[in-house]
Write a protein that holds these residues in place. Structure first.
Motif, PDB file in Angstrom:
ATOM      1  N   UNK A 485       0.823  -1.201   0.000  1.00  0.00           N
ATOM      2  CA  UNK A 485       0.000   0.000   0.000  1.00  0.00           C
ATOM      3  C   UNK A 485       0.861   1.256   0.000  1.00  0.00           C
ATOM      4  N   UNK A 486       1.933   1.252   0.794  1.00  0.00           N
ATOM      5  CA  UNK A 486       2.823   2.410   0.839  1.00  0.00           C
ATOM      6  C   UNK A 486       3.496   2.620  -0.520  1.00  0.00           C
ATOM      7  N   UNK A 487       3.968   1.537  -1.142  1.00  0.00           N
ATOM      8  CA  UNK A 487       4.634   1.658  -2.447  1.00  0.00           C
ATOM      9  C   UNK A 487       3.679   2.222  -3.498  1.00  0.00           C
ATOM     10  N   UNK A 488       2.465   1.680  -3.558  1.00  0.00           N
ATOM     11  CA  UNK A 488       1.495   2.156  -4.547  1.00  0.00           C
ATOM     12  C   UNK A 488       1.082   3.596  -4.269  1.00  0.00           C
ATOM     13  N   UNK A 489       0.793   3.877  -3.011  1.00  0.00           N
ATOM     14  CA  UNK A 489       0.312   5.211  -2.657  1.00  0.00           C
ATOM     15  C   UNK A 489       1.343   6.296  -2.866  1.00  0.00           C
ATOM     16  N   UNK A 490       2.574   6.056  -2.448  1.00  0.00           N
ATOM     17  CA  UNK A 490       3.608   7.082  -2.619  1.00  0.00           C
ATOM     18  C   UNK A 490       3.909   7.327  -4.091  1.00  0.00           C
ATOM     19  N   UNK A 491       3.755   6.303  -4.908  1.00  0.00           N
ATOM     20  CA  UNK A 491       3.950   6.499  -6.344  1.00  0.00           C
ATOM     21  C   UNK A 491       2.931   7.464  -6.919  1.00  0.00           C
ATOM     22  N   UNK A 492       1.680   7.323  -6.522  1.00  0.00           N
ATOM     23  CA  UNK A 492       0.628   8.244  -6.979  1.00  0.00           C
ATOM     24  C   UNK A 492       0.890   9.649  -6.459  1.00  0.00           C
ATOM     25  N   UNK A 493       1.264   9.766  -5.184  1.00  0.00           N
ATOM     26  CA  UNK A 493       1.496  11.081  -4.586  1.00  0.00           C
ATOM     27  C   UNK A 493       2.684  11.797  -5.217  1.00  0.00           C
ATOM     28  N   UNK A 494       3.619  11.044  -5.762  1.00  0.00           N
ATOM     29  CA  UNK A 494       4.810  11.659  -6.360  1.00  0.00           C
ATOM     30  C   UNK A 494       4.500  12.350  -7.672  1.00  0.00           C
ATOM     31  N   UNK A 495       3.398  11.981  -8.313  1.00  0.00           N
ATOM     32  CA  UNK A 495       3.038  12.593  -9.594  1.00  0.00           C
ATOM     33  C   UNK A 495       2.101  13.773  -9.327  1.00  0.00           C
ATOM     34  N   UNK A 496       2.671  14.967  -9.295  1.00  0.00           N
ATOM     35  CA  UNK A 496       1.947  16.163  -8.866  1.00  0.00           C
ATOM     36  C   UNK A 496       0.816  16.547  -9.810  1.00  0.00           C
ATOM     37  N   UNK A 497       0.856  16.031 -11.056  1.00  0.00           N
ATOM     38  CA  UNK A 497      -0.187  16.419 -12.003  1.00  0.00           C
ATOM     39  C   UNK A 497      -1.487  15.648 -11.783  1.00  0.00           C
ATOM     40  N   UNK A 498      -1.505  14.723 -10.845  1.00  0.00           N
ATOM     41  CA  UNK A 498      -2.712  13.928 -10.595  1.00  0.00           C
ATOM     42  C   UNK A 498      -3.847  14.787 -10.069  1.00  0.00           C
ATOM     43  N   UNK A 499      -5.061  14.314 -10.332  1.00  0.00           N
ATOM     44  CA  UNK A 499      -6.234  15.015  -9.820  1.00  0.00           C
ATOM     45  C   UNK A 499      -6.379  14.782  -8.321  1.00  0.00           C
TER      46      UNK A 499
END
Length: 885
Positions: A485-499
């Motif tokens: 969960x941490x690996x998946x979540x931090x990957x999403x958070x690292x992409x600042x262009x996400x909604x």
């Protein structure tokens, strides 16, 4: 004079007005005549408070007179006072009448002090008001009068010139209102019902009483699952309609304007002026029945009291209501503000306004979901679908049905919507909502993950895929795969262009996983990032789910790091936010948070109250799948309070939905079972707790493992887990886990001194239940070492902590042996704790001073104290029952 004796115990009379009552009683007890003016709006309790003063004075032997002003009596000079004075000759002029009345009343008491109570004095005729003023300023009798706020300027002037003391009765505060209802019903009332009663009555005791008694008579207010709850509409009874309508003293034009406000709830000033006149609206504002908020084109008008609006609506002919709804709907559709849009949508659904197109109905459904009014959102979304709405209407419908706990209906809606999802964003959002419904609502975790992965494989857009990955992170966390969960979540958070949706959902998953693995500081930082995202886009679809998931991660981090004061404050804040919305599924989640926040430091009675309310809510609807967690917490709480049958009943609720339990919470669910089992079979309970610890370790949930191992220490096997707790303390940057390790070491060594230090550390962080149990174990250790004073001091501390926690039944407290005082020692100690000196005690008990000193020395030694200042708490502790009830 004991004026408090004889005061009514009726909760409707006393609750919330204790301070004002005591002021009146104290003034009348001073001997010299006093004048007291009680002011307030209708229904706030002026009459009841004046009656308390009258009853108290009468029961204390005072002479009392009373009168009540009425509209009818005001047409006759001294009409309200006629029963107090002898008949007068018709030829007497007003001055003679006044003098005769003064003389009669002043001498009515004879040798006893006299109190005159005049209720509704603002309705007295001019001569009666003059009489009351003269009596108040004469300094011979005490006068208590009640007047309606902003009326009877002559009597109100008594306060300005210092003749009278003024008591302004404001509406009850929220906690006073809640206490009043609970006292009247004789039990806990769920917070949603209290909130609805408070909003409708605005703290007016008379309105509150009428609503509650009307609700009981109609069967809307019933005791369910150990808690009083109001089901259905909260409408005023016919009697309450009559009471309120008599207070709405308006002309025909003003009544017509009130009807518009009652139907529209909040109407733009421009719209209202188009249906009324400026003079009429200004008149309503002047007498306090309407309020204008905002300026210019943004100005809105509403009725100042919601119950007034209910009463006006209840008395309106349906034809008039339909005509007003039609007029308002025409204006609302053009303005497109959220409030006007929702009103137009409601009226279109009721057939009272023009039909809205699918786009407007869809937009209104989204507004209703944002307001957490999911039943309304469902109606609007279904109308939008029927009107030809596309995927947006179906997603709004899916969201509304999910939150009402109907997972099977939600799945059917999602299947039907699949052909309407054409873009990457639409397919991703539908897949996420469908997966969360399958997992949280129905417990089908594998199906949920499979659907997300299948959709991710055919959706090329990175931003859309990240929404799917964020949902996978949340499911991984709840399935106990924290590192994934941490690996998946931090990957999403690292992409600042996400909604916002993807980032906030990823933050919720990551914060929860980090908290359970013991990285609580990181968890709180990630949760803060998620909250900033949500606050930046509050209208995002599924914002409610994200908020509750973020709250779960944040509160887990606060709990597992031992920040219990912050945990409580944040849980209360989140609950208050939930109460601003209509009745919805999040109420139970918020109650669970407060119950958990109370149980964590050891306030078991408080925890039971909130967890009971949460369970009642989850049994009605549980879209987030939290019933098993709540039931296990409630089982543990009931067990700690000695309610074995209630604890087993709660465990039965867990077993009934075992297939829906989320693996991440399984160690905590097992821990609840361990506490319940240990109450009758300590060895079996310990085996279950050790199994829970092994499961947490296998999942890598180190902070959860430490929490479970601390329970093993309390259940009596510290030597088995001391080494592992010491490893976790070195591994995790967590003060609470270090205290757990110190506790295990000290208990294993049977070191009373080290246990005393552990107790101090637990108290410092607010872990009072753990401190109480450790102190009880310290007392036994000191006693074995023949350190009797230390043993007594530890026992007294344990008993004192147990009282503050609601006297739980813990293993240490069950075995606690309290110091025993002889009857004479206890008698001497109680006199000393009351502040009496040795000589006075000796005289009272017919003892020598030396004997008193000897008894006190024995008391100090037995209780482990060194001075009089410690006596009161020590005596209270020895009187407290132990946990073996």
């Amino acid at each position: 004079m004991q004026l408090l004796e004889g005061i009514s115990s009726d909760p409707w009379t006393l609750t919330g007005r204790e301070a004002e009552r005591h002021v009146i009683v104290e003034r009348l007890s001073e001997g010299a005549p006093h004048c007291i003016v009680i002011t307030g709006d209708p229904g706030v309790g002026r009459t009841r408070l004046a009656r308390e003063a009258l009853v108290a004075a009468r029961d204390a032997g005072w002479s009392t007179l009373s009168a009540t002003g009425t509209t009818a009596a005001s047409a006759v000079p001294l009409g309200a006072m006629a029963h107090l004075i002898p008949p007068a000759e018709p030829a007497l002029d007003p001055l003679a009448l006044l003098q005769r009345a003064m003389s009669t009343i002043v001498t009515a008491g004879g040798e006893r002090p006299l109190v005159l109570v005049v209720d509704d004095a603002h309705l007295l005729d001019d001569l009666s008001q003059t009489l009351v003023q003269q009596l108040a300023t004469g300094g011979i009798v005490s006068v208590v009068i009640t007047i309606r706020t902003a009326t009877a300027p002559g009597l109100a002037a008594l306060c300005r010139d210092g003749t009278a003391e003024r008591i302004d009765l404001a509406p009850l505060e929220r906690d006073q209102s809640d206490r009043l209802v609970a006292a009247a019903l004789g039990g806990d009332v769920d917070t949603r019902s209290c909130e609805r009663l408070r909003r409708l009555t605005r703290g007016n005791p008379m309105y509150l009483r009428e609503l509650v008694e009307g609700g009981l008579a109609a069967g809307h207010l019933r005791r369910r699952d150990g808690c009083w709850r109001w089901a259905g509409e909260m409408s005023p009874s016919p009697r309450l309609v009559e009471i309120v309508d008599a207070q709405l003293d308006v002309n025909v034009a003003e009544r017509a304007a009130l009807e518009v406000l009652a139907v529209g709830e909040q109407v733009s000033l421009e719209t209202l002026l188009g249906m009324s006149t400026t003079a009429t609206v200004a008149g309503l504002e002047r007498i306090g029945l309407a309020a204008v908020e905002g300026t210019g084109q943004q100005a809105q008008v509403r009725m100042t009291h919601p119950l007034h609006a209910e009463v006006v609506r209840a008395q309106m002919p349906e034809a008039a209501a339909i005509r007003i709804r039609q007029q308002l709907a025409n204006g609302g559709a053009r303005s497109r503000s959220k409030e006007e849009l929702l009103r137009a949508g409601r009226m279109a659904l009721d057939g009272a306004g023009p039909a809205l197109d699918a786009a407007l109905l869809t937009e209104a459904a989204g507004c209703a979901n944002e307001n957490l009014d999911h039943p309304l959102a469902e109606r609007l979304a279904r109308a939008a679908v029927d009107a030809g709405g596309g995927i947006a209407a179906r997603l709004a419908l899916l969201e509304s049905v999910q939150w009402q706990g109907r997972s099977m209906d939600a799945e059917a809606i999602a299947r039907a919507a699949a052909t309407w999802a054409l873009s990457d964003d639409e397919r991703a959002r539908l897949a996420v909502m469908r997966a969360l419904n399958a997992f949280c609502g129905a417990g089908r975790a594998s199906d949920a993950e499979a659907r997300l992965r299948e959709t991710a494989a055919v959706v090329p857009g990175l931003r859309a895929r990240d929404e799917l990955i964020a949902a996978l992170a949340l499911i991984a966390f709840l399935r106990g795969r924290a590192e994934e969960a941490v690996d998946l979540g931090t990957g999403v958070l690292a992409r600042l262009e996400n909604r916002t949706f993807a980032r906030s959902l990823a933050a919720a998953a990551t914060a929860g996983a980090l908290a359970m693995t013991g990285r609580t500081k990181e968890a709180l930082a990630v949760a803060a990032t998620g909250w900033s995202e949500v606050q930046g886009a509050p209208t995002e679809s599924q914002a409610a789910f994200v908020r509750l998931s973020l709250a779960q991660g944040e509160l887990l981090a606060l709990w597992l790091s031992g920040r219990f004061a912050d945990l409580h404050s944040r849980a209360v804040e989140l609950h208050e936010q939930s109460m601003t919305a209509p009745d919805w599924a999040g109420d139970a989640v918020a109650a669970l948070h407060i119950g958990w926040a109370a149980l964590a430091p050891g306030h078991v009675s408080v925890a039971k109250r909130w967890l009971t309310e949460a369970m009642a809510g989850f049994r009605r609807q549980d879209p987030m799948g939290l019933l098993p967690v709540c039931a296990s917490q409630l089982a543990q709480t009931r067990s700690l309070l000695g309610d074995d049958s209630g604890a087993r009943e709660a465990l039965g609720q867990v077993d009934a939905v075992r297939d829906r339990a989320m693996p991440a919470f399984e160690p905590l669910i097992l821990l609840g079972r361990a506490w319940v089992t240990a109450a009758t079979d300590r060895r079996e309970g310990l085996d279950i707790a050790l199994e829970a610890a092994r499961l947490a370790a296998d999942l890598g949930l180190w902070a959860i493992e430490a929490t479970v191992l601390q329970a093993v220490v309390q259940l009596g096997r510290p030597g088995d887990v001391a080494g592992r707790l010491r490893q976790l303390a070195a591994q995790l940057d967590n003060t609470l886990v270090s205290i757990y390790a110190d506790h295990a070491d000290a208990a294993a060594e049977e070191s009373g001194g080290r246990l005393d230090s552990v107790v101090a550390e637990y108290e410092r962080v607010g872990a009072y239940l753990a401190a109480e149990d450790a102190s009880a174990v310290a007392a036994a250790a000191h006693r074995r070492a023949r350190h009797h004073r230390r043993a007594s001091a530890a026992a007294v501390k344990a008993a004192k902590l147990a009282r503050s926690c609601g006297r739980p039944r813990t293993p240490g407290l069950v075995q606690l042996s309290m110091p025993h005082l002889t009857s004479r020692e206890e008698e001497v100690a109680r006199h000393a704790s009351a502040g009496r000196g040795n000589a006075e005690i000796a005289a009272r008990l017919v003892l020598s001073v030396r004997t008193v000193e000897a008894h006190l020395a024995n008391v100090y030694a037995k209780l482990g104290i060194t001075s009089r200042t410690q006596l009161r708490d020590a005596l209270a502790a020895t009187a407290a029952p132990d946990g073996n009830r």
